[in-house]
Enzyme design. Structure first.
Site, short mmCIF file in Angstrom:
data_model
loop_
_atom_site.label_atom_id
_atom_site.label_comp_id
_atom_site.label_asym_id
_atom_site.label_seq_id
_atom_site.Cartn_x
_atom_site.Cartn_y
_atom_site.Cartn_z
N ASP A 44 -16.59 -20.68 -9.95
CA ASP A 44 -16.03 -21.45 -11.07
C ASP A 44 -16.98 -22.57 -11.48
O ASP A 44 -17.24 -22.79 -12.67
CB ASP A 44 -14.67 -22.01 -10.67
CG ASP A 44 -14.08 -22.92 -11.73
OD1 ASP A 44 -13.64 -22.41 -12.77
OD2 ASP A 44 -14.08 -24.15 -11.52
N GLU A 116 -15.16 -14.61 -11.14
CA GLU A 116 -15.72 -15.88 -10.70
C GLU A 116 -16.30 -15.76 -9.30
O GLU A 116 -17.37 -16.33 -9.01
CB GLU A 116 -14.64 -16.97 -10.73
CG GLU A 116 -14.26 -17.40 -12.14
CD GLU A 116 -13.29 -18.56 -12.16
OE1 GLU A 116 -13.41 -19.41 -13.06
OE2 GLU A 116 -12.42 -18.62 -11.26
#
Length: 228
Positions: A44, A116
């Protein structure tokens, strides 16, 4: 190595030195205590930095507030879910039996998290340059412009507008199955475009979310056909 993982590396255009990272990125917490959530946390941050750099260089005249708005649109779950569909991650996810039966392989949140985690895995495997290059490749299929709304068109709206623009009838949505316990149901929804003879499925925590997921899958299908 599993043929599916080899094909995924070809789609990523990254060959892992440590393939355990690749497997871990695809492992949901329902499958094993050794799962992808830490990689997701790392990915992320890497994704946000890579997208920030991309926007800083591509939209050089845009002020900070507008850059933040565009970035929020690019890294939200809907966008990541669609990129994960393009990478064909669903059949490669490692899920517990219950999660797999309840529609986990097509759940937008699980697919977005896995993407992610993959970005985080590439970062650990080969450094930021490799991870940033992956992010830039992924976003080649995403239109980026200064006028992107903070909340972009949802997949149902985008699909409807595309069909109307091509003088076609609106898509038909139907609930194919309701999965899970009453307090935690997921909806398996089918989206059909009758005039093209196409059907796609999507999973969501509500009927609306399932319809959005099915519409997103249909848009990916149309794009693969060179139609959208």
């Amino acid at each position: 190595m599993d043929g599916g993982l080899t094909a995924l590396q070809e789609r990523l255009k990254h060959s892992f030195s440590d393939t355990r990272l690749l497997q871990l990125a695809l492992t949901h917490r329902s499958f094993s205590a050794d799962h992808n959530e830490r990689l997701e946390f790392l990915g992320d941050s890497v994704l946000n930095l890579a997208v920030s750099h991309l926007l800083y260089t591509r939209l050089s005249a845009l002020p900070e507030g507008d850059l933040s708005r565009v970035r929020a649109n690019l890294v939200k779950q809907d966008t990541l879910h669609r990129l994960a569909l393009e990478l064909q991650l669903s059949p490669l996810l490692r899920l517990g039996e219950g999660e797999a039966r309840s529609g986990g392989p097509n759940r937008p949140s699980i697919l977005a998290d896995a993407l992610e985690a993959l970005i985080g895995a590439v970062y650990l495997d080969a450094g930021f340059s490799a991870a940033e290059a992956l992010v830039r490749r992924l976003y080649e299929s995403v239109e980026i412009n200064p006028r992107m709304d903070a909340v972009a068109k949802d997949p149902k709206t985008e699909l409807q507008e595309w069909l109307q623009g091509h003088k076609m009838k609106l898509p038909v949505y139907r609930v194919a199955a309701t999965l899970g316990a009453a307090h935690k149901q997921t909806f398996d929804v089918e989206c059909e475009v009758p005039e093209l003879g196409l059907r796609e499925r999507g999973i969501g925590g509500s009927r609306r979310a399932g319809e959005q997921a099915a519409a997103a899958a249909m848009l990916i299908r149309l794009k693969a056909r060179g139609a959208a």
